[in-house]
Motif scaffolding. Structure first.
Motif, PDB file in Angstrom:
ATOM      1  N   ASP A   1      84.790   9.922  55.073  1.00  0.00           N
ATOM      2  CA  ASP A   1      85.171   9.819  53.669  1.00  0.00           C
ATOM      3  C   ASP A   1      84.432   8.627  53.042  1.00  0.00           C
ATOM      4  OD1 ASP A   1      86.320   9.560  51.189  1.00  0.00           O
ATOM      5  OD2 ASP A   1      88.385   9.721  51.893  1.00  0.00           O
ATOM      6  N   PRO A   2      83.495   8.879  52.132  1.00  0.00           N
ATOM      7  CA  PRO A   2      82.739   7.771  51.536  1.00  0.00           C
ATOM      8  C   PRO A   2      83.586   6.864  50.654  1.00  0.00           C
ATOM      9  CG  PRO A   2      82.230   9.839  50.414  1.00  0.00           C
ATOM     10  CD  PRO A   2      83.064  10.194  51.607  1.00  0.00           C
ATOM     11  N   GLU A   3      84.768   7.330  50.237  1.00  0.00           N
ATOM     12  CA  GLU A   3      85.633   6.520  49.373  1.00  0.00           C
ATOM     13  C   GLU A   3      86.514   5.558  50.163  1.00  0.00           C
ATOM     14  OE1 GLU A   3      87.868   9.015  46.815  1.00  0.00           O
ATOM     15  OE2 GLU A   3      86.110  10.000  45.941  1.00  0.00           O
ATOM     16  N   MET A   4      86.530   5.697  51.483  1.00  0.00           N
ATOM     17  CA  MET A   4      87.356   4.829  52.313  1.00  0.00           C
ATOM     18  C   MET A   4      86.538   3.618  52.754  1.00  0.00           C
ATOM     19  SD  MET A   4      89.459   5.857  55.782  1.00  0.00           S
ATOM     20  CE  MET A   4      87.971   5.949  56.814  1.00  0.00           C
ATOM     21  N   LEU A   5      87.050   2.434  52.506  1.00  0.00           N
ATOM     22  CA  LEU A   5      86.366   1.214  52.918  1.00  0.00           C
ATOM     23  C   LEU A   5      86.658   0.952  54.392  1.00  0.00           C
ATOM     24  CD1 LEU A   5      87.249  -1.063  49.859  1.00  0.00           C
ATOM     25  CD2 LEU A   5      85.296   0.481  50.139  1.00  0.00           C
ATOM     26  N   VAL A   6      85.623   0.795  55.192  1.00  0.00           N
ATOM     27  CA  VAL A   6      85.792   0.613  56.629  1.00  0.00           C
ATOM     28  C   VAL A   6      85.036  -0.633  57.085  1.00  0.00           C
ATOM     29  CG1 VAL A   6      85.357   1.588  58.914  1.00  0.00           C
ATOM     30  CG2 VAL A   6      86.111   3.066  57.060  1.00  0.00           C
ATOM     31  N   ASP A   7      85.728  -1.490  57.816  1.00  0.00           N
ATOM     32  CA  ASP A   7      85.108  -2.660  58.427  1.00  0.00           C
ATOM     33  C   ASP A   7      85.244  -2.556  59.936  1.00  0.00           C
ATOM     34  OD1 ASP A   7      84.308  -4.528  56.186  1.00  0.00           O
ATOM     35  OD2 ASP A   7      86.411  -4.185  55.663  1.00  0.00           O
ATOM     36  N   PRO A   8      84.219  -2.946  60.696  1.00  0.00           N
ATOM     37  CA  PRO A   8      84.312  -2.886  62.156  1.00  0.00           C
ATOM     38  C   PRO A   8      85.201  -3.959  62.757  1.00  0.00           C
ATOM     39  CG  PRO A   8      82.217  -3.844  61.498  1.00  0.00           C
ATOM     40  CD  PRO A   8      82.889  -3.385  60.238  1.00  0.00           C
ATOM     41  N   LEU A   9      85.492  -4.989  61.966  1.00  0.00           N
ATOM     42  CA  LEU A   9      86.389  -6.058  62.384  1.00  0.00           C
ATOM     43  C   LEU A   9      87.480  -6.212  61.331  1.00  0.00           C
ATOM     44  CD1 LEU A   9      83.766  -8.748  63.496  1.00  0.00           C
ATOM     45  CD2 LEU A   9      85.012  -7.152  64.972  1.00  0.00           C
ATOM     46  N   ALA A  10      88.627  -6.693  61.757  1.00  0.00           N
ATOM     47  CA  ALA A  10      89.733  -6.879  60.820  1.00  0.00           C
ATOM     48  C   ALA A  10      89.450  -8.082  59.929  1.00  0.00           C
ATOM     49  CB  ALA A  10      91.038  -7.091  61.584  1.00  0.00           C
ATOM     50  N   THR A  11      89.332  -7.841  58.635  1.00  0.00           N
ATOM     51  CA  THR A  11      89.074  -8.915  57.685  1.00  0.00           C
ATOM     52  C   THR A  11      90.389  -9.596  57.285  1.00  0.00           C
ATOM     53  OG1 THR A  11      89.301  -7.466  55.768  1.00  0.00           O
ATOM     54  CG2 THR A  11      87.111  -7.621  56.777  1.00  0.00           C
ATOM     55  N   GLU A  12      90.260 -10.757  56.680  1.00  0.00           N
ATOM     56  CA  GLU A  12      91.452 -11.447  56.182  1.00  0.00           C
ATOM     57  C   GLU A  12      92.163 -10.606  55.128  1.00  0.00           C
ATOM     58  OE1 GLU A  12      92.910 -14.355  57.164  1.00  0.00           O
ATOM     59  OE2 GLU A  12      91.513 -14.184  58.838  1.00  0.00           O
ATOM     60  N   ALA A  13      91.378  -9.904  54.315  1.00  0.00           N
ATOM     61  CA  ALA A  13      91.986  -9.060  53.278  1.00  0.00           C
ATOM     62  C   ALA A  13      92.776  -7.921  53.901  1.00  0.00           C
ATOM     63  CB  ALA A  13      90.897  -8.512  52.352  1.00  0.00           C
TER      64      ALA A  13
END
Length: 253
Positions: free
Chosen positions: A118-130
C-alpha cells in the motif's frame, strides 16, 4: 464429536517466532521454556512460554521461575498454549494460577498478487520516536510507557515494518510486522478510537500483509484477544483462520 487435532508444528513455528518478533529485554531459556522480562509491558513479553510440544515443568523449576519474577517485581505468568503438557497444566492450576487473558492464534496465506503493498501506508524499518509515541498515546496503564515499549521494539533484529496509516493528513492507525523464515507476525495494531468504523484497521492489515508478501513470506500470523469479537471478525474476513487457542495465567502475589 472428536476434538480437532491441533497442528503442533505450526503452533511451535508461530510461538518460536513470536519470541523474536516481540523481544523482551531480558530472556532466559530454561529447559523447554523461554522466560521473558519486559518491565511489565504486555503479557507476552513478561511470561513463560513453551518452546516444545509436551513441555513439562517440575515443582523445583516452577519455584525457580516464580522466584525470578518476584525478584523482577513482576507476578509470574504462564502461557497455556497447546505445547504445554497436561501434567504441567494441572501443576500450574494447583498452584493457583488464574486466567488473566484468553487469545486465539491465527494464520493467513499470503500471495503478492492478492496482497500488494500500500503506497499510502508509511513504513519504517525501525521504530521511530513518532511511532512509539503514537502507539503509547492510544494505550492505557503501563502500556503508555514509551521507554518500556522502546526497549522491546528496539530489540528486533529481523526485517520489520513499523507502519503508520494517515487519515485526512494525520496519523490514525499503527501496527508492526516482523518477517522471519517465510512467516510474518503482525501485531501492536492500534486504531484511533475516534476514527474506528472507517475501515482503517482493514486497510492497515492489508498493507502489512502486502509488505510481508513482498518479503517472500507465505504466511502471516497474529494473536487476538478472544473477547475482541470485532477484531476477530475482521481478521477472519481477511483470510485468517484460527489454529489454536491459549490462556495467559498469572499467580497473584
Amino acid at each position: 464429536m472428536d476434538k480437532p487435532v491441533t497442528d503442533l508444528a505450526l503452533v511451535r513455528a508461530c510461538e518460536s517466532r513470536i519470541v523474536n518478533a516481540w523481544p523482551a529485554p531480558a530472556t532466559l531459556v530454561i529447559d523447554d521454556w523461554v522466560v521473558r522480562f519486559a518491565n511489565g509491558y504486555s503479557g507476552r513479553a513478561n511470561s513463560a512460554s513453551a518452546l516444545q510440544a509436551d513441555a513439562e515443568m517440575d515443582d523445583g523449576t516452577l519455584a525457580f521461575i516464580e522466584k525470578l519474577y518476584a525478584e523482577a517485581g513482576l507476578p509470574p505468568r504462564i502461557r497455556f498454549t497447546p505445547l504445554v503438557a497436561e501434567s504441567a497444566r494441572r501443576r500450574f492450576a494447583a498452584r493457583g494460577y488464574r486466567i488473566e487473558t484468553a487469545s486465539f492464534g491465527m494464520v493467513a496465506e499470503l500471495d503478492p498478487a492478492r496482497h500488494p503493498e500500500d503506497p499510502e501506508m508509511l513504513v519504517d524499518p525501525l521504530a521511530t520516536e513518532a511511532w512509539i509515541s503514537g502507539v503509547c498515546s492510544h494505550q492505557t496503564g503501563n502500556k503508555r510507557n514509551r521507554e518500556h515499549l522502546s526497549a522491546i521494539v528496539s530489540g528486533v533484529r529481523l526485517p520489520a515494518a513499523f507502519a503508520t496509516l494517515l487519515h485526512e493528513g494525520r496519523p490514525a492507525a499503527y501496527a508492526m510486522s516482523v518477517a522471519e523464515r517465510g512467516m510474518a507476525e503482525i501485531g501492536a495494531v492500534i486504531v484511533d478510537e475516534s476514527l474506528r468504523g472507517k475501515g482503517l484497521g482493514k486497510k492497515l492489515m492489508l498493507g502489512l500483509m502486502g509488505w510481508a508478501a513482498a518479503q517472500g513470506c507465505i504466511l502471516a500470523y497474529l494473536q487476538v484477544d478472544q473477547s475482541n469479537g470485532l477484531a476477530f471478525e475482521m481478521y477472519r474476513r481477511l483470510g485468517f483462520r484460527t489454529i489454536y487457542a491459549y490462556e495467559t495465567r498469572v499467580l497473584d502475589r
